[in-house]
Scaffold this motif. Structure first.
Motif, mmCIF file in Angstrom:
data_model
loop_
_atom_site.group_PDB
_atom_site.id
_atom_site.type_symbol
_atom_site.label_atom_id
_atom_site.label_comp_id
_atom_site.label_asym_id
_atom_site.label_seq_id
_atom_site.Cartn_x
_atom_site.Cartn_y
_atom_site.Cartn_z
ATOM 1 N N PRO A 147 0.828 -1.038 0.026
ATOM 2 C CA PRO A 147 -0.001 0.054 -0.117
ATOM 3 C C PRO A 147 0.954 1.251 -0.049
ATOM 4 N N ASP A 148 0.306 2.150 -0.384
ATOM 5 C CA ASP A 148 0.925 3.372 -0.535
ATOM 6 C C ASP A 148 1.978 4.032 0.546
ATOM 7 N N ASP A 149 1.491 3.969 2.167
ATOM 8 C CA ASP A 149 2.145 4.381 3.146
ATOM 9 C C ASP A 149 3.271 3.430 3.152
ATOM 10 N N GLU A 150 3.221 2.182 2.742
ATOM 11 C CA GLU A 150 4.535 1.176 2.911
ATOM 12 C C GLU A 150 5.499 1.447 1.781
ATOM 13 N N VAL A 151 5.077 1.894 0.640
ATOM 14 C CA VAL A 151 5.786 2.385 -0.426
ATOM 15 C C VAL A 151 6.660 3.319 -0.099
ATOM 16 N N SER A 152 5.914 4.466 0.529
ATOM 17 C CA SER A 152 6.742 5.689 0.971
ATOM 18 C C SER A 152 7.964 5.332 1.997
ATOM 19 N N LYS A 153 7.500 4.472 2.899
ATOM 20 C CA LYS A 153 8.558 3.899 3.909
ATOM 21 C C LYS A 153 9.818 3.278 3.094
ATOM 22 N N ILE A 154 9.465 2.346 2.160
ATOM 23 C CA ILE A 154 10.746 1.713 1.193
ATOM 24 C C ILE A 154 11.077 2.739 0.808
ATOM 25 N N ALA A 155 10.756 3.870 0.071
ATOM 26 C CA ALA A 155 11.502 4.932 -0.630
ATOM 27 C C ALA A 155 12.287 5.578 0.163
ATOM 28 N N LEU A 156 11.874 5.909 1.303
ATOM 29 C CA LEU A 156 12.934 6.793 2.336
ATOM 30 C C LEU A 156 13.767 5.771 2.837
ATOM 31 N N ALA A 157 13.740 4.488 2.970
ATOM 32 C CA ALA A 157 14.969 3.659 3.604
ATOM 33 C C ALA A 157 16.067 3.770 2.263
ATOM 34 N N VAL A 158 15.685 3.530 1.440
ATOM 35 C CA VAL A 158 16.437 3.573 0.171
ATOM 36 C C VAL A 158 17.208 4.900 -0.004
ATOM 37 N N ASP A 159 16.269 5.804 -0.048
ATOM 38 C CA ASP A 159 17.002 7.243 -0.157
ATOM 39 C C ASP A 159 18.249 7.317 0.955
ATOM 40 N N GLU A 160 17.716 6.867 2.381
ATOM 41 C CA GLU A 160 18.893 6.949 3.413
ATOM 42 C C GLU A 160 20.110 6.074 3.161
ATOM 43 N N ALA A 161 19.711 5.143 2.509
ATOM 44 C CA ALA A 161 20.909 4.216 2.332
ATOM 45 C C ALA A 161 21.898 4.843 1.112
ATOM 46 N N CYS A 162 21.190 5.304 0.139
ATOM 47 C CA CYS A 162 21.964 5.989 -1.177
ATOM 48 C C CYS A 162 22.641 7.177 -0.532
ATOM 49 N N THR A 163 22.035 8.047 0.371
ATOM 50 C CA THR A 163 22.573 9.252 0.815
ATOM 51 C C THR A 163 23.643 8.899 1.627
ATOM 52 N N ASN A 164 23.816 8.108 2.481
ATOM 53 C CA ASN A 164 24.935 7.562 3.127
ATOM 54 C C ASN A 164 26.119 7.151 2.216
ATOM 55 N N ILE A 165 25.922 6.484 1.177
ATOM 56 C CA ILE A 165 26.846 6.091 0.274
ATOM 57 C C ILE A 165 27.454 7.283 -0.369
ATOM 58 N N ILE A 166 26.602 8.237 -0.850
ATOM 59 C CA ILE A 166 26.959 9.372 -1.534
ATOM 60 C C ILE A 166 28.106 9.927 -0.736
ATOM 61 N N LYS A 167 27.527 10.553 0.546
ATOM 62 C CA LYS A 167 28.220 11.418 1.470
ATOM 63 C C LYS A 167 29.306 10.796 2.216
ATOM 64 N N HIS A 168 29.150 9.239 2.527
ATOM 65 C CA HIS A 168 30.363 8.733 3.312
ATOM 66 C C HIS A 168 31.155 7.841 2.665
#
Lengths: 117, 139
Positions: free
Chosen positions: B32-53
Motif C-alpha cells: 500500500p501507499d504508506d508502505e511504498v513511502s517507507k521503502i522509498a525513504l529507507a532507500v533514499d537514506e541508504a543511498c545518501t549515506n553512500i554518496i556522503k560517506h
C-alpha cells in the motif's frame, strides 16, 4: 529531478516558510540557506508550513535540528504546521514532536508566539 | 518479479531516480501507499549515506540498486565500491537524549532499521559494500 520550493512571508511578526515538494539531501541546502538568512536578519519567530511538503528524509530533518538551538537561544522558536500524515509519520518516528510544536493549522502555530492575544 | 537493477551516479540529484525505481517495484509487489513511502525513504537514506560517506561526494562513482520479490516481500540490495563502515559500531541513538541535546545527523541508519523489517550489511571496503533490506507484505 526532485523539486523543492520555499515561499516566505511575514504574518503578525512571525516569519512563515512555506515548503513545497521534496526535501532530501539534494534540496536540504536550500532550506539551510533560508534558515541562515533568517538568523542573520534576527528573525527568530518562525513557522514552517508543510502543507505542500510531499516528502522529507533525515537530511531535511537535520536542518531543523541544526537551527533550533540557536533560534531558542534567541528567545524564538521553530514551529511546524499543516503536515500531511506521511510527513508527520517521519517526524513522529524519530520523536520530533517532543522537541517541536506541530499544529494542524498555520494560524494556530502563529498564535502560539502571541499568547494571551 | 525478476531481479531488476538501476545504476545511478553518486549525486544527490539522483536520489529521486532511486526512490522512483523502488517505489514502482514496491507498488507492483502489492504494498500500500504508506508502505511504498517507507521503502522509498529507507532507500533514499541508504543511498545518501553512500554518496556522503562511502564515496565522499565523488560524482564519478556509481551506486547499484536491485529489487526482487522474496518470500512474500521485497528485497532491495544497494551496493557501492566506496569506503565501507562497520555498521555494528553504530549504536541506535536514544532519541530522547539525541533531541534534548539538539544533535543532528546520523539518523539515516536508525530510520532504515525502523522502516524496514530486515537490514543486513556485507562490507568489503573499497571493493563491494552491500546493504540488503527486506520488507514483508503481511507484517
Amino acid at each position: 529531478m526532485s523539486e523543492f520550493k520555499i515561499a516566505q512571508r511575514e504574518k503578525d511578526a512571525v516569519h512563515v516558510l512555506e515548503l513545497k515538494g521534496y526535501l532530501d539531501a539534494h534540496t536540504a541546502p536550500a532550506l539551510e540557506e533560508a534558515f541562515q538568512t533568517l538568523l542573520k536578519n534576527q528573525r527568530f519567530n518562525i513557522v514552517v508550513n508543510c502543507k505542500d511538503l510531499s516528502y522529507i528524509s533525515s537530511a531535511g530533518l537535520g536542518v531543523f535540528m541544526a537551527y533550533i538551538e540557536d533560534v531558542r537561544k534567541n528567545n524564538g522558536d521553530i514551529k511546524l504546521s499543516n503536515m500531511s500524515p506521511k510527513v508527520f509519520n517521519v517526524f513522529d518516528l524519530l520523536g520530533f514532536p517532543l522537541l517541536y510544536e506541530i499544529t494542524k493549522e498555520e494560524q494556530d502555530a502563529v498564535k502560539k508566539f502571541h499568547p494571551g492575544k | 518479479m525478476d531481479t531488476r537493477t538501476i545504476h545511478i551516479e553518486s549525486r544527490t540529484e539522483r536520489l529521486v531516480a532511486a526512490r522512483e525505481f523502488v517505489s514502482a517495484a514496491a507498488r507492483e509487489c502489492g504494498f500500500p501507499d504508506d508502505e511504498v513511502s517507507k521503502i522509498a525513504l529507507a532507500v533514499d537514506e541508504a543511498c545518501t549515506n553512500i554518496i556522503k560517506h562511502a564515496y565522499r561526494n565523488d560524482p564519478t562513482k556509481k551506486i547499484s540498486v536491485s529489487v526482487k520479490n522474496k518470500n512474500g516481500g521485497l528485497e532491495i540490495v544497494i551496493a557501492d565500491s566506496g569506503t565501507g563502515f562497520d555498521p555494528t559500531r553504530i549504536q541506535p541513538p536514544d532519541m530522547k537524549e539525541y533531541l534534548s541535546h539538539y544533535r543532528h545527523g546520523g539518523l539515516g541508519v536508525y530510520l532504515m532499521k525502523s522502516l524496514m523489517d530486515k537490514v543486513e550489511y556485507k562490507i568489503s571496503s573499497g571493493r563491494r559494500n552491500e546493504v540488503r533490506m527486506t520488507k514483508y507484505l503481511s507484517r
